[in-house]
Design a protein around this motif. Sequence first.
Motif, short mmCIF file in Angstrom:
data_model
loop_
_atom_site.label_atom_id
_atom_site.label_comp_id
_atom_site.label_asym_id
_atom_site.label_seq_id
_atom_site.Cartn_x
_atom_site.Cartn_y
_atom_site.Cartn_z
N LEU A 205 1.12 -1.08 0.02
CA LEU A 205 0.26 0.14 -0.06
C LEU A 205 0.98 1.80 0.25
CD1 LEU A 205 -2.70 -1.10 2.69
CD2 LEU A 205 -3.22 -0.70 0.07
N ALA A 206 1.78 1.02 0.55
CA ALA A 206 2.77 2.02 1.06
C ALA A 206 3.63 2.70 -0.06
CB ALA A 206 3.10 2.26 2.00
N GLU A 207 4.75 0.58 -1.00
CA GLU A 207 5.28 1.07 -1.11
C GLU A 207 5.01 0.53 -3.36
OE1 GLU A 207 8.11 -2.01 0.13
OE2 GLU A 207 9.24 -0.47 1.55
N GLN A 208 4.20 -0.10 -3.18
CA GLN A 208 3.39 -0.31 -4.68
C GLN A 208 2.17 -0.61 -4.75
OE1 GLN A 208 6.99 -3.44 -4.64
NE2 GLN A 208 6.93 -2.62 -6.78
N PRO A 209 0.92 0.73 -5.36
CA PRO A 209 -0.29 0.77 -4.50
C PRO A 209 -0.67 0.12 -5.81
CG PRO A 209 0.90 3.30 -4.56
CD PRO A 209 1.80 2.02 -4.77
#
Length: 303
Positions: A43-47
């Motif tokens: 969710l934070a790194e590769q949505p």
Amino acid sequence: MTSTITLAEALAAGTVVLDGGMSNQLESAGHDLSDELWSARLLAEQPEAITEAHLAYFRAGADVAITSSYQATFEGFEKRGIGHDRAAELMTLSVELAREAARRARASRPLWVAASAGPYGAMLADGSEYRGRYGLTVDELERFHRPRLEVLAAARPDVLALETVPDADEAAALLRAVRGLGVPAWLTYSVAGGRTHAGQSLEEAFALAADVDEVIAVGVNCCAPEDVDTAAATAARVTGKPVVVYPNSGETWDAEARAWTGRSRFTADQVTGWQQAGARLIGGCCRVGPEAISGIAGTLGAA
């Protein structure tokens, strides 16, 4: 298209197809999930990877996408140095990504988004979601669950998925926590051999949800396929509500090795028996991918 009827209305009219496992779809696309946050890390790194995973299931025939928020908790994010406000943003994003996938799918059928809320044990990331009995009271568990359920509900999913619940005590806490949120919910237990993983009878466990107006479906998930038939029939008999089932492939999770072992026992032709037992919301959980969901959609469409 996004839904023009509610999921509860669709379940009253017939059978709805759920998606499959988020983690296995992300792993098959090359993403490393060997982290305590599991798929929630992306969710934070590769949505965009999460949107693509949802889209693969919609294209395979799923009508409902379960968000990547199973392991998304304020406590879990805090361990990774992610503060409260940012954690809430990421939980909200999980719903938005599923909505975006539904838009991209350009389907002629209604599509829905279920916001996942995993059990307390998922935050611990030590396999205890398959045991329950955390040593916490119902009140303590309610205080853990309510804040993130409030955030997920505010993102306006079609339904809250209270899933992989190993323990009737935790179910009682979750059922308290969803009251007044203005979003319907389904409740699914993780089970083995006709009992919850904490050892309670399924009659006792399902009865907790029978008179809860917010709950539109009850059932099981993250269990072996062969445990579904009895559980589905029990859920239908005890609650009178539509039944939701989405078992694993039949492989076993080794929490110490953080790996799956054994062989798959999930086949699309099993779903007709589940449907006959009362299941109206049918899909797969861990290790069940788009190909299997396509098979389920085909089997149910031909029924």
